[in-house]
Write a protein that holds these residues in place. Sequence first.
Motif, short mmCIF file in Angstrom:
data_model
loop_
_atom_site.label_atom_id
_atom_site.label_comp_id
_atom_site.label_asym_id
_atom_site.label_seq_id
_atom_site.Cartn_x
_atom_site.Cartn_y
_atom_site.Cartn_z
N ALA A 104 -2.06 7.28 -5.94
CA ALA A 104 -1.49 6.51 -7.05
C ALA A 104 -1.70 5.01 -6.85
CB ALA A 104 -0.01 6.83 -7.22
N VAL A 105 -1.46 4.53 -5.63
CA VAL A 105 -1.66 3.11 -5.35
C VAL A 105 -3.12 2.73 -5.53
CG1 VAL A 105 -1.63 1.38 -3.50
CG2 VAL A 105 0.33 2.89 -3.83
N ALA A 106 -4.02 3.59 -5.05
CA ALA A 106 -5.45 3.31 -5.20
C ALA A 106 -5.86 3.26 -6.67
CB ALA A 106 -6.27 4.38 -4.47
N GLU A 107 -5.32 4.16 -7.48
CA GLU A 107 -5.65 4.17 -8.91
C GLU A 107 -5.10 2.93 -9.62
OE1 GLU A 107 -4.77 6.93 -12.87
OE2 GLU A 107 -4.90 7.89 -10.88
N LEU A 108 -3.89 2.51 -9.24
CA LEU A 108 -3.28 1.36 -9.91
C LEU A 108 -3.90 0.04 -9.50
CD1 LEU A 108 0.52 2.27 -9.77
CD2 LEU A 108 -0.86 2.00 -11.83
N LEU A 109 -4.26 -0.11 -8.23
CA LEU A 109 -4.65 -1.42 -7.72
C LEU A 109 -6.13 -1.54 -7.39
CD1 LEU A 109 -1.56 -2.15 -5.45
CD2 LEU A 109 -1.99 -2.91 -7.79
N GLY A 110 -6.84 -0.41 -7.27
CA GLY A 110 -8.28 -0.48 -7.04
C GLY A 110 -8.62 -1.32 -5.83
N ASP A 111 -9.49 -2.35 -6.04
CA ASP A 111 -9.92 -3.19 -4.92
C ASP A 111 -9.11 -4.49 -4.86
OD1 ASP A 111 -10.87 -4.46 -7.14
OD2 ASP A 111 -12.91 -4.74 -6.39
N CYS A 112 -7.88 -4.47 -5.36
CA CYS A 112 -7.00 -5.65 -5.33
C CYS A 112 -6.87 -6.18 -3.91
CB CYS A 112 -5.62 -5.27 -5.88
SG CYS A 112 -4.38 -6.56 -5.75
N ARG A 113 -6.96 -7.51 -3.77
CA ARG A 113 -6.81 -8.15 -2.46
C ARG A 113 -5.49 -8.90 -2.35
NH1 ARG A 113 -8.55 -5.69 1.08
NH2 ARG A 113 -8.30 -4.12 -0.53
N LEU A 114 -4.93 -9.32 -3.50
CA LEU A 114 -3.65 -10.02 -3.49
C LEU A 114 -2.76 -9.42 -4.55
CD1 LEU A 114 -1.76 -12.44 -2.69
CD2 LEU A 114 -2.82 -13.69 -4.59
N LEU A 115 -1.57 -8.99 -4.15
CA LEU A 115 -0.59 -8.45 -5.07
C LEU A 115 0.62 -9.37 -5.09
CD1 LEU A 115 0.44 -6.17 -6.93
CD2 LEU A 115 1.35 -5.04 -4.89
N SER A 137 1.36 2.12 2.05
CA SER A 137 0.03 2.31 1.48
C SER A 137 -0.65 0.98 1.19
CB SER A 137 0.13 3.15 0.20
OG SER A 137 -1.15 3.41 -0.34
N LEU A 138 0.12 0.01 0.67
CA LEU A 138 -0.44 -1.32 0.38
C LEU A 138 -1.00 -1.96 1.65
CD1 LEU A 138 2.26 -2.92 -1.97
CD2 LEU A 138 -0.03 -2.15 -2.63
N PHE A 139 -0.21 -1.95 2.69
CA PHE A 139 -0.63 -2.62 3.92
C PHE A 139 -1.80 -1.89 4.57
CE2 PHE A 139 4.00 -4.12 4.01
CZ PHE A 139 3.68 -5.31 3.37
N GLU A 140 -1.82 -0.57 4.46
CA GLU A 140 -2.96 0.18 4.99
C GLU A 140 -4.24 -0.13 4.23
OE1 GLU A 140 -1.73 4.25 4.89
OE2 GLU A 140 -0.63 4.12 6.80
N ARG A 141 -4.12 -0.49 2.96
CA ARG A 141 -5.28 -0.87 2.16
C ARG A 141 -5.65 -2.34 2.37
NH1 ARG A 141 -7.00 2.50 -1.67
NH2 ARG A 141 -7.79 0.79 -2.97
N ARG A 142 -4.95 -3.02 3.27
CA ARG A 142 -5.25 -4.40 3.65
C ARG A 142 -5.07 -5.36 2.47
NH1 ARG A 142 -8.31 -4.65 8.33
NH2 ARG A 142 -9.69 -6.30 7.56
N ILE A 143 -4.06 -5.07 1.66
CA ILE A 143 -3.72 -5.93 0.53
C ILE A 143 -2.70 -6.96 1.01
CG2 ILE A 143 -2.58 -6.02 -1.72
CD1 ILE A 143 -3.65 -3.20 -2.26
N THR A 144 -2.93 -8.21 0.68
CA THR A 144 -1.97 -9.27 0.98
C THR A 144 -0.90 -9.28 -0.11
OG1 THR A 144 -3.61 -10.64 2.13
CG2 THR A 144 -1.64 -11.75 1.26
#
Length: 342
Positions: A104-115, A137-144
């Motif tokens: 779900a996080v991947a579908e919503l945010l895709g390749d987002c780098r900053l949230l 999940s956000l932190f594992e995807r390396r999203i700031t």
Amino acid sequence: MLETFERAARQAGFTLDDAQRAAATRLSRLGTELAGRRRLFAGPPPRGLYVWGPVGRGKSWLTETFYEALPLPRKHRVHFHAFFREFHTVYARHRRERNACDLAVAELLGDCRLLFFDEFHVHDPGDAMMMGRVLTSLFERRITLVATSNYPPAGLLPNPVHHHMFEPTIKLLEASLDVVEVAGPRDYRGERPAQGARSRFETGRYLGPADPRQLRAAGLEPPTADERRQLDVGGRTLTARAVRGSLVWFDFHELCAERTSTIDFLTLADRYDTWVLAGLPRLSSTDRDAAQRFANLVDVLHDRDARLHLVADAPLAEALHGDALPLDIARTASRLRLLTPA
């Protein structure tokens, strides 16, 4: 980027106070780090920020100024309520999968780098448990992550019956983000602009009991009985006293005393950009669930910059005073003080 904050403050008619300047300095450093990582495409993600403090101190203004000035294409701003509406919808499609939250996080945010997560707060135990999984999940995807809140991390999910459930997530937030307090002495939101209104929300009115003459003076024609409408909202029916184009008129008890949800308010805010809510009682005289729904409604309409006209039984200070009120009642009051009084 610090000059960007100073220039924006001058244009808004004030000077950064010490707490705001400290936060702006840290946000400026984060902007430099994000820009550098964009060029290098390597290394760990920059450490995010958790910006918290009392209402009206400029947290959202600071972070929104940062967000708008940052030349980063893969960024995303989301309000707490809106995020959970989208998340639950997407999560439902993946709920049979073992990693449904990650999908779900991947579908919503895709390749987002900053949230940018505005108005971060957790009062519901169910949301609290899901939020822990989402943040992991956000932190594992390396999203700031940059978040604003009226609470320090340790103050989230304050109900002592449930607080222990959120302690692992509090530790995750404190380990993953720099915590920055913005708590200067000045309530900027409580100071009305010298000329005009800064937003559509501020063009709303706070009116006394439903005197037809007062309503008409504010440009509001009282609804007639034959204007009542049944609105389909997510498969359930809500009653509006009137629908006039992009304006919807509700009674407090028919909207907030029923089992409406924040998702219902978000759905309605997609359709209507002007709202009248009549019959606002002293919140101490109604049950806490109804008062909390009202606070959630104000959150949604403020975030969507919808115009809100409130027809109340008492002055604002009396309507929002008493025991057993929502935990975020200070934020609600701060926002409603932006409305033009009768």
